[in-house]
Design a protein around this motif. Structure first.
Motif, short mmCIF file in Angstrom:
data_model
loop_
_atom_site.label_atom_id
_atom_site.label_comp_id
_atom_site.label_asym_id
_atom_site.label_seq_id
_atom_site.Cartn_x
_atom_site.Cartn_y
_atom_site.Cartn_z
N ALA A 187 0.80 -1.15 0.24
CA ALA A 187 0.49 -0.05 0.22
C ALA A 187 1.05 1.48 0.34
N ALA A 188 1.99 1.15 0.76
CA ALA A 188 3.10 2.54 0.97
C ALA A 188 3.53 2.92 -0.51
N ILE A 189 3.89 1.85 -1.49
CA ILE A 189 4.92 1.57 -2.26
C ILE A 189 3.53 2.17 -3.28
N PHE A 190 2.90 1.96 -3.92
CA PHE A 190 1.24 2.22 -4.77
C PHE A 190 1.21 3.60 -4.03
N TYR A 191 1.45 4.20 -3.02
CA TYR A 191 1.33 5.06 -2.76
C TYR A 191 1.65 5.83 -3.40
N ALA A 192 2.26 6.12 -2.85
CA ALA A 192 4.46 6.70 -3.12
C ALA A 192 4.19 6.75 -4.93
N LEU A 193 3.93 5.69 -5.81
CA LEU A 193 3.76 5.39 -6.89
C LEU A 193 2.59 6.84 -7.65
N ALA A 194 1.35 6.33 -6.70
CA ALA A 194 0.24 7.77 -7.17
C ALA A 194 0.29 8.75 -6.64
N LEU A 195 1.56 8.97 -5.97
CA LEU A 195 1.93 10.74 -5.59
C LEU A 195 2.81 11.17 -6.41
N ASP A 196 3.43 10.50 -7.60
CA ASP A 196 4.04 11.03 -8.21
C ASP A 196 3.56 10.88 -9.80
N ALA A 197 2.43 10.03 -10.04
CA ALA A 197 1.88 10.05 -11.05
C ALA A 197 0.80 11.44 -11.02
N ALA A 198 0.67 12.03 -10.09
CA ALA A 198 -0.17 13.27 -10.00
C ALA A 198 0.55 14.41 -9.60
N ALA A 199 1.46 14.27 -9.50
CA ALA A 199 2.46 15.34 -9.10
C ALA A 199 2.71 16.58 -10.85
N ASP A 200 2.44 17.58 -10.17
CA ASP A 200 2.21 18.88 -11.23
C ASP A 200 3.62 18.78 -11.48
N PRO A 201 3.37 18.98 -13.04
CA PRO A 201 5.17 18.86 -13.95
C PRO A 201 5.30 20.09 -13.22
N ALA A 202 4.91 22.04 -13.53
CA ALA A 202 4.90 23.19 -12.71
C ALA A 202 5.44 23.36 -11.21
N ASP A 203 5.22 21.94 -10.65
CA ASP A 203 5.45 22.39 -8.83
C ASP A 203 6.92 22.19 -8.56
N LYS A 204 7.73 23.56 -9.02
CA LYS A 204 9.04 23.26 -8.75
C LYS A 204 9.78 23.12 -6.86
N THR A 205 8.33 22.48 -6.04
CA THR A 205 8.80 22.49 -5.40
C THR A 205 9.01 20.95 -4.55
N PHE A 206 8.53 20.45 -5.17
CA PHE A 206 8.32 18.63 -6.05
C PHE A 206 8.13 18.17 -4.15
N LYS A 207 6.88 19.06 -3.56
CA LYS A 207 6.15 18.86 -2.65
C LYS A 207 5.19 16.84 -2.71
N LYS A 208 4.97 16.49 -3.84
CA LYS A 208 4.22 14.89 -3.69
C LYS A 208 5.61 14.17 -4.13
N HIS A 226 13.17 -4.94 -3.39
CA HIS A 226 12.13 -4.95 -4.01
C HIS A 226 12.23 -4.12 -5.14
N PRO A 227 11.45 -4.32 -6.44
CA PRO A 227 11.77 -3.74 -7.85
C PRO A 227 11.00 -2.66 -7.41
N GLY A 228 9.60 -2.49 -6.87
CA GLY A 228 8.84 -1.36 -7.26
C GLY A 228 9.89 -0.48 -6.30
N ILE A 229 9.86 -0.13 -5.65
CA ILE A 229 10.51 0.99 -4.37
C ILE A 229 12.34 1.45 -5.04
N ALA A 230 13.10 0.67 -5.94
CA ALA A 230 14.16 0.82 -6.96
C ALA A 230 13.68 1.74 -7.65
N HIS A 231 12.89 1.26 -8.20
CA HIS A 231 12.16 1.21 -9.45
C HIS A 231 11.26 3.13 -9.47
N TYR A 232 10.44 3.33 -8.31
CA TYR A 232 9.51 4.72 -8.00
C TYR A 232 11.05 5.75 -7.76
#
Length: 564
Positions: A187-208, A226-232
């Motif tokens: 759940a934590a790994i897929f949540y991290a992926l979801a944060l990256d996918a929803a990040a705004d390209p214009a957000d220079k603070t890189f909050k997510k 774990h492949p997801g941890i390294a990949h993401y």
């Protein structure tokens, strides 16, 4: 009265038991419903490590036994974006156990592919259907239901709601799973992926992205394979100023999942960000080789898209090392490719960017002005942003060869593409084309003697590019706007300003050949030989004078010899 109350209580209790029993009643989809999904089936086909290593995943599901083993394999493939092969394994599970709700969840996840190109209409229909089936199946755990609700939120109203908004919906859904099941690592790994996918390209603070990185790095010590941890983590920090934080994972991921072509390629994102060209080349040679093997083994007619994606990064790295001969070999090879599967964003970008980079970085202006669209039968109308790269290359070639009417005609085409992207509400890509338009207008003004207006426009383009990020699929802008600003300032005989422009650009694009060479020439013209020598040593540190045929290496050597 007392008897009546007892009777009502007894009736209520019986009704409650009956309702609970009804809720637990087994519900499975029929064969006809499953067939309607159109699942990809067959044996796993991947090239790389012959032992078929994809990393270690432990994902808890209600179904046990052999299905559990297959499920872990499917999720491992999913974490390395091997979507077709992952779907095959999920399909195998469905065939064995049609009541496994999470197998349908897996199919829905395979057709989302966050951080990649948005799903096609057929993928959206398939993913939505699989997610709906997953929701209808009983019994399943509350935790599984939340996973299913999260991916269902991405597919809901896909024909009415834009991709980014639906990615945010998925992020919110996974945030709930993550909060409700804090001990669930997946759940934590897929949540991290979801944060990256929803990040705004214009957000220079890189909050997510920073939030995702903190989650992933907290998990890594307990899950080193774990492949997801390294990949993401690589995707999370694939930005200037952040990339160094992902370097350990970039050097680890290919060893975790050596049978995945994408895992072999993905580390080069960080190597490219940091200007580590030898490592980028090694990574992409392995990835391209694996992708070439995969296509015939999987029955693909023509070439696999992952091959062209690797070629894009490979050519870019060769160019930065000054290895023109090797870069040209890949450009010529690209011209032999007529058919690619699937036809998507990555493929269109590679077809447009690879030849454009070669011509622009080598300043082959006459050839750039005549660059032909290839392949001719490719559906370029579906990829206006990528087509804009070709028109921009032609425009720059025309400007530098004095064909201003041709340059203006290409500018009209760029503006048309920009309007098309605006109408499609694709603001990110529209902005990228607008940067090209401003740069093009600047060089047109310069060639007509309007230096002040030219500088104003070129600074606007550079500032616009500073405020956004390159697309995560690409190795770099086809040619950085601030580097172009430095080139313009050199032509105006403003070497000090040019040096500042090159220095600013090299902070974002370290070890770029043309940017470093420009800094040498600018510093030399200001009379600061020490700075010029410093950049010359830097250029020599990532190029090879013995194998490079770039005349710039000989030029700066002769210039510095004269001054010393």
């Amino acid at each position: 009265m007392k008897k009546t109350l007892l009777f009502i209580q007894e009736l209520f209790f019986i009704s409650f038991i009956a309702l609970a029993s009804c809720r637990q009643k087994k519900v499975e989809p029929s064969k006809e419903v499953i067939d309607e999904i159109g699942l990809k089936k067959g044996e796993i086909v991947l090239c790389g490590s012959p032992a078929k290593h994809f990393g270690t995943v432990e994902f808890e599901i209600s179904n046990k036994g052999k299905i559990k083993e297959d499920f872990n394999l499917a999720v491992a493939l999913l974490h390395s974006f091997e979507y077709d092969e992952a779907e095959k394994v999920f399909a195998k599970i469905i065939e064995k156990s049609p009541g496994c709700a999470m197998a349908y969840w897996g199919v829905a996840m395979c057709n989302y592919h966050p951080l990649w190109t948005p799903p096609s209409e057929s993928e959206l229909k398939k993913g939505a259907k699989a997610a709906e089936i997953a929701r209808s199946i009983r019994p399943k755990s509350d935790r599984e239901a939340e996973y299913i609700d999260a991916i269902l939120s991405f597919y809901k109203d896909w024909d009415k709601i834009d991709h980014h908004t639906r990615s945010i919906n998925f992020e919110n859904g996974m945030a709930k799973v993550y909060a409700d099941y804090p001990d669930d690592k997946e759940a934590a790994i897929f949540y991290a992926l979801a944060l990256d996918a929803a990040a705004d390209p214009a957000d220079k603070t890189f909050k997510k992205q920073k939030k995702a990185g903190a989650i992933l790095y907290s998990l890594y010590p307990g899950e080193p394979d774990h492949p997801g941890i390294a990949h993401y983590i690589i995707h999370t920090y694939d930005y200037p100023g952040l990339a160094a934080q992902a370097l350990p994972m970039a050097r680890r991921y290919a060893d975790i999942a050596p049978s995945s072509a994408h895992a072999l390629h993905m580390p080069s994102h960080i190597f490219t960000r940091l200007g580590l060209w030898d490592e980028a080349i090694k990574s992409n040679l392995a990835s391209v080789s694996s992708a070439k093997c995969y296509a015939p083994a999987a029955g693909i007619k023509g070439h696999w898209d992952e091959e062209l994606h690797g070629l894009d990064y490979l050519v870019y790295a060769y160019l930065q090392k000054g290895e023109n001969k090797l870069a040209k070999e890949q450009c010529d090879y690209l011209k032999t490719i007529n058919e690619v599967h699937p036809v998507n964003f990555k493929v269109a970008y590679a077809f447009a960017a690879i030849p454009s980079r070669y011509l622009l970085e080598n300043k082959l202006w006459a050839e750039a002005a005549k660059l032909k669209i290839y392949p001719v039968n490719f559906p370029w109308k579906n990829f206006p942003w990528q087509a804009a790269i070709i028109h921009f290359t032609r425009l720059m070639g025309a400007v530098h060869t004095g064909s201003l009417d041709s340059a203006k005609a290409e500018l009209v085409k760029l503006n048309t593409i920009h309007d098309t992207l605006i109408n499609q509400k694709d603001m990110y890509k529209a902005n990228q084309v607008q940067i090209q338009i401003k740069a093009a207008e600047a060089w047109l003004q310069l060639k007509t003697g309007r230096n002040e207006e030219a500088l104003k426009l070129m600074n606007t383009a550079a500032n616009m590019e500073d405020q956004t990020e390159k697309h995560p699929v690409t190795p770099c802008e086809v040619i950085p706007a601030r580097e172009l600003l430095g080139d313009m300032l050199l032509q105006m005989n403003k070497p000090l300003d040019a040096l500042r422009a090159y220095q600013a650009d090299l902070k974002v694009h370290p070890n770029r050949f043309d940017g470093t060479y420009g800094a040498i020439i600018a510093a030399q013209r200001t009379g600061n030989v020490k700075i010029a020598e410093s950049y010359y040593r830097q250029l020599l540190s990532f190029t090879n004078r013995d194998s490079s045929d770039r005349v710039e290496l000989k030029n700066v050597n002769n210039i510095l010899k004269r001054h010393s």
